[in-house]
Design a protein around this motif. Structure first.
Motif, PDB file in Angstrom:
ATOM      1  N   GLN A   1      17.268 -46.131  41.983  1.00  0.00           N
ATOM      2  CA  GLN A   1      17.726 -45.964  40.621  1.00  0.00           C
ATOM      3  C   GLN A   1      16.655 -45.255  39.807  1.00  0.00           C
ATOM      4  N   ALA A   2      17.025 -44.119  39.258  1.00  0.00           N
ATOM      5  CA  ALA A   2      16.151 -43.363  38.380  1.00  0.00           C
ATOM      6  C   ALA A   2      16.518 -43.668  36.936  1.00  0.00           C
ATOM      7  N   PRO A   3      15.586 -43.486  36.001  1.00  0.00           N
ATOM      8  CA  PRO A   3      15.885 -43.751  34.590  1.00  0.00           C
ATOM      9  C   PRO A   3      17.105 -42.978  34.111  1.00  0.00           C
ATOM     10  N   GLY A   4      18.023 -43.675  33.463  1.00  0.00           N
ATOM     11  CA  GLY A   4      19.215 -43.042  32.939  1.00  0.00           C
ATOM     12  C   GLY A   4      20.305 -42.801  33.954  1.00  0.00           C
ATOM     13  N   LYS A   5      20.098 -43.220  35.187  1.00  0.00           N
ATOM     14  CA  LYS A   5      21.087 -43.020  36.224  1.00  0.00           C
ATOM     15  C   LYS A   5      21.511 -44.355  36.826  1.00  0.00           C
ATOM     16  N   GLN A   6      22.674 -44.339  37.446  1.00  0.00           N
ATOM     17  CA  GLN A   6      23.158 -45.529  38.131  1.00  0.00           C
ATOM     18  C   GLN A   6      22.465 -45.693  39.478  1.00  0.00           C
ATOM     19  N   ARG A   7      22.429 -46.919  39.924  1.00  0.00           N
ATOM     20  CA  ARG A   7      21.872 -47.178  41.243  1.00  0.00           C
ATOM     21  C   ARG A   7      22.773 -46.566  42.304  1.00  0.00           C
ATOM     22  N   GLU A   8      22.165 -45.884  43.254  1.00  0.00           N
ATOM     23  CA  GLU A   8      22.928 -45.204  44.282  1.00  0.00           C
ATOM     24  C   GLU A   8      22.450 -45.599  45.671  1.00  0.00           C
ATOM     25  N   LEU A   9      23.366 -45.552  46.598  1.00  0.00           N
ATOM     26  CA  LEU A   9      23.035 -45.828  47.987  1.00  0.00           C
ATOM     27  C   LEU A   9      22.256 -44.665  48.571  1.00  0.00           C
ATOM     28  N   VAL A  10      21.154 -44.981  49.225  1.00  0.00           N
ATOM     29  CA  VAL A  10      20.350 -43.981  49.904  1.00  0.00           C
ATOM     30  C   VAL A  10      20.661 -43.969  51.396  1.00  0.00           C
ATOM     31  N   ALA A  11      20.610 -45.134  52.001  1.00  0.00           N
ATOM     32  CA  ALA A  11      20.871 -45.255  53.430  1.00  0.00           C
ATOM     33  C   ALA A  11      21.217 -46.692  53.752  1.00  0.00           C
ATOM     34  N   VAL A  12      22.009 -46.879  54.791  1.00  0.00           N
ATOM     35  CA  VAL A  12      22.365 -48.210  55.243  1.00  0.00           C
ATOM     36  C   VAL A  12      22.424 -48.211  56.760  1.00  0.00           C
TER      37      VAL A  12
ATOM     38  N   GLU B   1      12.925 -34.968  42.729  1.00  0.00           N
ATOM     39  CA  GLU B   1      14.158 -35.675  42.412  1.00  0.00           C
ATOM     40  C   GLU B   1      14.323 -36.981  43.183  1.00  0.00           C
ATOM     41  N   ASP B   2      13.446 -37.233  44.144  1.00  0.00           N
ATOM     42  CA  ASP B   2      13.456 -38.506  44.850  1.00  0.00           C
ATOM     43  C   ASP B   2      12.767 -39.615  44.053  1.00  0.00           C
ATOM     44  N   LYS B   3      12.144 -39.259  42.960  1.00  0.00           N
ATOM     45  CA  LYS B   3      11.455 -40.256  42.146  1.00  0.00           C
ATOM     46  C   LYS B   3      12.444 -41.286  41.624  1.00  0.00           C
ATOM     47  N   ALA B   4      12.177 -42.544  41.905  1.00  0.00           N
ATOM     48  CA  ALA B   4      13.060 -43.624  41.497  1.00  0.00           C
ATOM     49  C   ALA B   4      12.435 -44.949  41.905  1.00  0.00           C
ATOM     50  N   VAL B   5      13.050 -46.025  41.447  1.00  0.00           N
ATOM     51  CA  VAL B   5      12.732 -47.341  41.968  1.00  0.00           C
ATOM     52  C   VAL B   5      13.664 -47.589  43.140  1.00  0.00           C
ATOM     53  N   TYR B   6      13.098 -47.911  44.269  1.00  0.00           N
ATOM     54  CA  TYR B   6      13.873 -48.131  45.475  1.00  0.00           C
ATOM     55  C   TYR B   6      14.034 -49.625  45.724  1.00  0.00           C
ATOM     56  N   TYR B   7      15.259 -50.024  46.003  1.00  0.00           N
ATOM     57  CA  TYR B   7      15.590 -51.419  46.242  1.00  0.00           C
ATOM     58  C   TYR B   7      16.187 -51.574  47.638  1.00  0.00           C
ATOM     59  N   CYS B   8      15.748 -52.586  48.347  1.00  0.00           N
ATOM     60  CA  CYS B   8      16.408 -52.897  49.604  1.00  0.00           C
ATOM     61  C   CYS B   8      17.482 -53.944  49.362  1.00  0.00           C
ATOM     62  N   ASN B   9      18.425 -53.987  50.255  1.00  0.00           N
ATOM     63  CA  ASN B   9      19.545 -54.904  50.150  1.00  0.00           C
ATOM     64  C   ASN B   9      19.904 -55.422  51.531  1.00  0.00           C
ATOM     65  N   LEU B  10      20.256 -56.682  51.587  1.00  0.00           N
ATOM     66  CA  LEU B  10      20.654 -57.291  52.847  1.00  0.00           C
ATOM     67  C   LEU B  10      21.857 -58.180  52.601  1.00  0.00           C
ATOM     68  N   GLU B  11      22.830 -58.089  53.465  1.00  0.00           N
ATOM     69  CA  GLU B  11      23.970 -58.981  53.400  1.00  0.00           C
ATOM     70  C   GLU B  11      24.266 -59.516  54.793  1.00  0.00           C
TER      71      GLU B  11
END
Length: 120
Positions: A39-50, A88-98
């Protein structure tokens, strides 16, 4: 309770590489899917890879050929190797697990986020 801890973020010049790690702790019976979002400032969180338990993967078009997701099932850890980084890759990266914990309860968890900054 399942928790995720991320590491590996930082500042890198365009064209450089970073490797993010996300380690899950807790009583995990099966991790169905582990992924990375950003998620970058002003943008929605987006999927990078799963990556799924069977090994199949999906990538955002913007990172195909540059990023690689992998997982170590024994350690319940997911990695994101990022090469040829762009500003443009600058962002906060979050991992997710389900998946399901040892009590057969479904869960979905997010890491705390790690900052990736790419300078030009």
């Amino acid at each position: 309770q399942v928790q995720l801890v991320e590491s590996g973020g930082g500042l890198v010049q365009a064209g450089g590489s970073l490797r993010l790690s996300c380690a899950a702790s807790g009583s995990i019976y099966r991790a169905n899917a582990m992924g990375w979002y950003r998620q970058a400032p002003g943008k929605q969180r987006e999927l990078v890879a799963v990556i799924y338990s069977g090994g199949s993967t999906n990538y955002a078009d913007s990172v195909k050929g540059r990023f690689t997701i992998s997982r170590d099932n024994a350690k319940n850890t997911v990695y994101l190797q990022m090469n040829s980084l762009k500003p443009e890759d600058k962002a906060v990266y979050y991992c997710n697990l389900e998946g399901f914990d040892s009590s057969a309860n479904y869960f979905r968890r997010w890491g705390q986020g790690t900052q990736v900054t790419v300078s030009s």
